[in-house]
Design an enzyme around this catalytic site. Sequence first.
Site, PDB file in Angstrom:
ATOM      1  N   LYS A  15      31.183  42.568  36.869  1.00  0.00           N
ATOM      2  CA  LYS A  15      30.354  42.115  35.741  1.00  0.00           C
ATOM      3  C   LYS A  15      28.914  41.963  36.235  1.00  0.00           C
ATOM      4  CE  LYS A  15      29.883  37.848  35.371  1.00  0.00           C
ATOM      5  NZ  LYS A  15      28.427  37.598  35.595  1.00  0.00           N
ATOM      6  N   ASP A 142      33.335  33.004  32.220  1.00  0.00           N
ATOM      7  CA  ASP A 142      33.086  34.446  32.231  1.00  0.00           C
ATOM      8  C   ASP A 142      34.320  35.276  31.890  1.00  0.00           C
ATOM      9  OD1 ASP A 142      30.398  34.375  32.810  1.00  0.00           O
ATOM     10  OD2 ASP A 142      30.647  34.603  34.975  1.00  0.00           O
TER      11      ASP A 142
END
Length: 283
Positions: A15, A142
């Site tokens: 990410k 996240d």
Amino acid sequence: MRKTKVPFVELAPAKINLALHVLGRRHGGFHELDSIVAFAGIADRLTFETAPDWHLEISGPFAAGLCSSPDNLVLKAARGFEQAFGQAARYHITLEKNLPIASGIGGGSADAAATLRALDSLSARAAPPRELAGLAATLGADVPVCLVGRSCRMRGAGERIDVLETLAPMPAVLINPRREVATAQVFAKLALKPGETAFAGLEEGADPASCRNDLAAPAMAIEPLIADVLAALNETSGLRFARMSGSGATCFGIFASPEAAQEAAQRISSAHPQWWIASTIIG
């Protein structure tokens, strides 16, 4: 009934926070964020094989920094999925750990999200998307955006996610100086009090190159090598912009072409052979 063969492989891509603006801190303690998130072509790899009970085996270049104890996010995701959706089968999960740990690219969150996606694919019935996203949120801020796995604008404490359809793939170089940086320490260094506002949010449709990462300064105060990584990227040819991802210490450079990215990766690798460096595509 869906039929998915095992062994089953699911990737957990890195990410990347192309932009990360910190708007302030909520009274509950969480920070209010506004971020552009995209995913890289480099990833951890999870393999699922039917087993009598849950078991996690960890391999790969960054395996030494992890253990397969019950509090590992992969096992927490697996057991959470089983409890929430009545998963009938259990699996031996092999995690090939290719991404640096505690590095600002969502490694643990990406692994947990990949586990949820895999178990959903292996289940006889698909889990309701809203309930699956709710489970992801219990595992970490996240994890929901990693569950989506597409370029997004992420706001709030990670709960507001809007897919960005127009973000084009970008040649990139990822660099980590092989230093772990704890997210909690970086936010603590930012030193925002509950209820305090901080920086401006993203402008609608803004080019990521014009944005920033508000965690960069506190992260560099904790780990000065981050500044060296950014300096190395900024000295390369064909660079559009360089920035730190997440809470660090991984930084990335966005380049004009894949060739420029590969050349930059080779040049920096020669100068800093001790760093982890990967040429990839983000988006």
